[in-house]
Design a protein around this motif. Sequence first.
Motif, PDB file in Angstrom:
ATOM      1  N   THR A  55     -63.835  34.263 -56.626  1.00 19.46           N
ATOM      2  CA  THR A  55     -63.728  35.352 -55.653  1.00 19.46           C
ATOM      3  C   THR A  55     -62.628  35.073 -54.637  1.00 19.46           C
ATOM      4  O   THR A  55     -61.814  35.949 -54.311  1.00 19.46           O
ATOM      5  CB  THR A  55     -65.072  35.540 -54.939  1.00 19.46           C
ATOM      6  N   ALA A  56     -62.597  33.837 -54.125  1.00 18.31           N
ATOM      7  CA  ALA A  56     -61.548  33.476 -53.173  1.00 18.31           C
ATOM      8  C   ALA A  56     -60.167  33.567 -53.813  1.00 18.31           C
ATOM      9  O   ALA A  56     -59.202  34.028 -53.191  1.00 18.31           O
ATOM     10  CB  ALA A  56     -61.793  32.064 -52.638  1.00 18.31           C
ATOM     11  N   GLN A  57     -60.065  33.152 -55.078  1.00 15.44           N
ATOM     12  CA  GLN A  57     -58.789  33.223 -55.769  1.00 15.44           C
ATOM     13  C   GLN A  57     -58.340  34.666 -55.950  1.00 15.44           C
ATOM     14  O   GLN A  57     -57.164  35.000 -55.740  1.00 15.44           O
ATOM     15  CB  GLN A  57     -58.901  32.527 -57.122  1.00 15.44           C
ATOM     16  N   ALA A  83     -55.005  39.265 -54.403  1.00 13.19           N
ATOM     17  CA  ALA A  83     -54.879  40.656 -53.964  1.00 13.19           C
ATOM     18  C   ALA A  83     -54.105  40.745 -52.657  1.00 13.19           C
ATOM     19  O   ALA A  83     -53.250  41.620 -52.478  1.00 13.19           O
ATOM     20  CB  ALA A  83     -56.272  41.264 -53.811  1.00 13.19           C
ATOM     21  N   GLY A  84     -54.396  39.824 -51.701  1.00 12.55           N
ATOM     22  CA  GLY A  84     -53.656  39.823 -50.440  1.00 12.55           C
ATOM     23  C   GLY A  84     -52.182  39.535 -50.637  1.00 12.55           C
ATOM     24  O   GLY A  84     -51.315  40.142 -49.990  1.00 12.55           O
ATOM     25  N   ALA A  85     -51.871  38.594 -51.533  1.00 13.72           N
ATOM     26  CA  ALA A  85     -50.467  38.267 -51.785  1.00 13.72           C
ATOM     27  C   ALA A  85     -49.734  39.448 -52.387  1.00 13.72           C
ATOM     28  O   ALA A  85     -48.587  39.750 -52.027  1.00 13.72           O
ATOM     29  CB  ALA A  85     -50.386  37.050 -52.708  1.00 13.72           C
ATOM     30  N   ASP A 116     -50.519  42.623 -52.021  1.00 15.03           N
ATOM     31  CA  ASP A 116     -50.351  43.626 -50.971  1.00 15.03           C
ATOM     32  C   ASP A 116     -49.157  43.292 -50.077  1.00 15.03           C
ATOM     33  O   ASP A 116     -48.357  44.170 -49.712  1.00 15.03           O
ATOM     34  CB  ASP A 116     -51.620  43.722 -50.132  1.00 15.03           C
ATOM     35  N   GLU A 117     -49.033  42.007 -49.716  1.00 17.08           N
ATOM     36  CA  GLU A 117     -47.903  41.607 -48.870  1.00 17.08           C
ATOM     37  C   GLU A 117     -46.573  41.803 -49.589  1.00 17.08           C
ATOM     38  O   GLU A 117     -45.586  42.265 -49.001  1.00 17.08           O
ATOM     39  CB  GLU A 117     -48.060  40.155 -48.449  1.00 17.08           C
ATOM     40  N   LEU A 118     -46.515  41.474 -50.880  1.00 18.35           N
ATOM     41  CA  LEU A 118     -45.283  41.649 -51.631  1.00 18.35           C
ATOM     42  C   LEU A 118     -44.925  43.120 -51.796  1.00 18.35           C
ATOM     43  O   LEU A 118     -43.753  43.502 -51.732  1.00 18.35           O
ATOM     44  CB  LEU A 118     -45.401  40.978 -52.994  1.00 18.35           C
ATOM     45  N   LEU A 119     -45.938  43.946 -51.986  1.00 15.44           N
ATOM     46  CA  LEU A 119     -45.680  45.378 -52.072  1.00 15.44           C
ATOM     47  C   LEU A 119     -45.198  45.935 -50.742  1.00 15.44           C
ATOM     48  O   LEU A 119     -44.302  46.786 -50.682  1.00 15.44           O
ATOM     49  CB  LEU A 119     -46.950  46.106 -52.519  1.00 15.44           C
ATOM     50  N   ALA A 120     -45.804  45.454 -49.634  1.00 19.57           N
ATOM     51  CA  ALA A 120     -45.403  45.936 -48.318  1.00 19.57           C
ATOM     52  C   ALA A 120     -43.989  45.503 -47.967  1.00 19.57           C
ATOM     53  O   ALA A 120     -43.222  46.246 -47.337  1.00 19.57           O
ATOM     54  CB  ALA A 120     -46.384  45.424 -47.263  1.00 19.57           C
ATOM     55  N   SER A 121     -43.591  44.302 -48.387  1.00 20.33           N
ATOM     56  CA  SER A 121     -42.247  43.814 -48.082  1.00 20.33           C
ATOM     57  C   SER A 121     -41.190  44.368 -49.021  1.00 20.33           C
ATOM     58  O   SER A 121     -40.003  44.230 -48.768  1.00 20.33           O
ATOM     59  CB  SER A 121     -42.220  42.289 -48.122  1.00 20.33           C
ATOM     60  N   GLY A 122     -41.597  44.983 -50.093  1.00 14.15           N
ATOM     61  CA  GLY A 122     -40.641  45.523 -51.049  1.00 14.15           C
ATOM     62  C   GLY A 122     -40.223  44.550 -52.110  1.00 14.15           C
ATOM     63  O   GLY A 122     -39.364  44.859 -52.936  1.00 14.15           O
ATOM     64  N   ALA A 123     -40.808  43.336 -52.102  1.00 16.16           N
ATOM     65  CA  ALA A 123     -40.453  42.361 -53.134  1.00 16.16           C
ATOM     66  C   ALA A 123     -40.931  42.799 -54.499  1.00 16.16           C
ATOM     67  O   ALA A 123     -40.343  42.444 -55.522  1.00 16.16           O
ATOM     68  CB  ALA A 123     -41.025  40.989 -52.781  1.00 16.16           C
ATOM     69  N   LEU A 124     -42.033  43.550 -54.525  1.00 15.25           N
ATOM     70  CA  LEU A 124     -42.550  44.112 -55.771  1.00 15.25           C
ATOM     71  C   LEU A 124     -42.485  45.620 -55.702  1.00 15.25           C
ATOM     72  O   LEU A 124     -42.650  46.212 -54.631  1.00 15.25           O
ATOM     73  CB  LEU A 124     -43.998  43.658 -56.001  1.00 15.25           C
ATOM     74  N   ASP A 125     -42.238  46.239 -56.813  1.00 11.12           N
ATOM     75  CA  ASP A 125     -42.174  47.696 -56.890  1.00 11.12           C
ATOM     76  C   ASP A 125     -43.534  48.238 -57.281  1.00 11.12           C
ATOM     77  O   ASP A 125     -44.233  47.667 -58.139  1.00 11.12           O
ATOM     78  CB  ASP A 125     -41.137  48.134 -57.929  1.00 11.12           C
ATOM     79  N   ASP A 126     -43.907  49.335 -56.649  1.00 13.52           N
ATOM     80  CA  ASP A 126     -45.149  50.019 -56.968  1.00 13.52           C
ATOM     81  C   ASP A 126     -44.854  51.071 -58.010  1.00 13.52           C
ATOM     82  O   ASP A 126     -44.274  52.125 -57.707  1.00 13.52           O
ATOM     83  CB  ASP A 126     -45.748  50.645 -55.700  1.00 13.52           C
ATOM     84  N   TYR A 127     -45.200  50.789 -59.269  1.00 13.81           N
ATOM     85  CA  TYR A 127     -44.882  51.702 -60.364  1.00 13.81           C
ATOM     86  C   TYR A 127     -45.843  52.870 -60.474  1.00 13.81           C
ATOM     87  O   TYR A 127     -45.690  53.715 -61.349  1.00 13.81           O
ATOM     88  CB  TYR A 127     -44.883  50.932 -61.695  1.00 13.81           C
ATOM     89  N   THR A 128     -46.820  52.893 -59.636  1.00 11.58           N
ATOM     90  CA  THR A 128     -47.739  54.043 -59.659  1.00 11.58           C
ATOM     91  C   THR A 128     -47.125  55.253 -58.994  1.00 11.58           C
ATOM     92  O   THR A 128     -47.643  56.362 -59.111  1.00 11.58           O
ATOM     93  CB  THR A 128     -49.048  53.681 -58.961  1.00 11.58           C
ATOM     94  N   GLY A 129     -46.057  55.075 -58.211  1.00 10.79           N
ATOM     95  CA  GLY A 129     -45.389  56.185 -57.559  1.00 10.79           C
ATOM     96  C   GLY A 129     -46.086  56.686 -56.324  1.00 10.79           C
ATOM     97  O   GLY A 129     -45.714  57.717 -55.772  1.00 10.79           O
TER      98      GLY A 129
END
Length: 259
Positions: free
Chosen positions: A169-171, A176-178, A180-193
């Motif tokens: 659960t902790a892992q 999930a938090g990591a 979210d942070e990558l999506l917020a910073s733009g390092a990862l692209d959100d392909y869901t649009g």
Amino acid sequence: MIFKSKANKALDKMEDPRETLDYSYQRQLELLQKVRRGVADVATSRKRVELQINGLEQQARRYEEQGRKALSVGREDLAREALQRRSNLQTQMADLKIQHDNLQAEEEKLTTASQRLQAKVDAFRTKKETIKATYTAAEAQTRINEAFSGISEEMGDVGLAIQRAEDKTAQMQARAGAIDELLASGALDDYTGSRDDIQAELDRMGGGMDVELELARMKAELGQGPAPQSAIEQGRQQPQQQQPQQSQTQQLRQPGEGL
């Protein structure tokens, strides 16, 4: 010796005292049943001998009557033959009576042994049930104590399962938090649009401005420098007595003068 020692240890671990006691009680019941069967057989033999003795006695009385009749009609030879047969029957009856007395003594001895064995079996049964109840209570108490202390195998397995579930659960939460942070910073692209890049950049700039305003407000509180009007409005409100002075200053300014 190694094989015997290991086999003895394995048997001792597998042995259940309650099952051993039940088996011993069953064997005693079988022995008691054999003794009772022996008593019944001896009693049957004694009864058969009694019947034979009764039959010989009746036959001996008949020979005696025949001898009397033979003498009454003057047949002494027949009377002598009848008495001779009667004497032989008496010899057989004497032997049978000896056998009868021996069988009766054996029957009494087996009956006494059966009664004693029955008393021992009853006492063993009571002792057996007491030991079984005590063992069951001790086993239950041991399992409860092991469960409380956490050293039992079942509770150990449960504890390991809980620990693994918590680790997973902790892992997953960290992953999930990591993300979210990558999506917020733009390092990862959100392909869901579902995420707007422009809005994300505005949110990031707004977050930076909030930090700058908060820093300016804290400096103004500590007297290290003036703070922007927006920071002062967010951190604390100005005293009500300064508002009329500001209004009077603005009224004294002439048209065309700089702020």
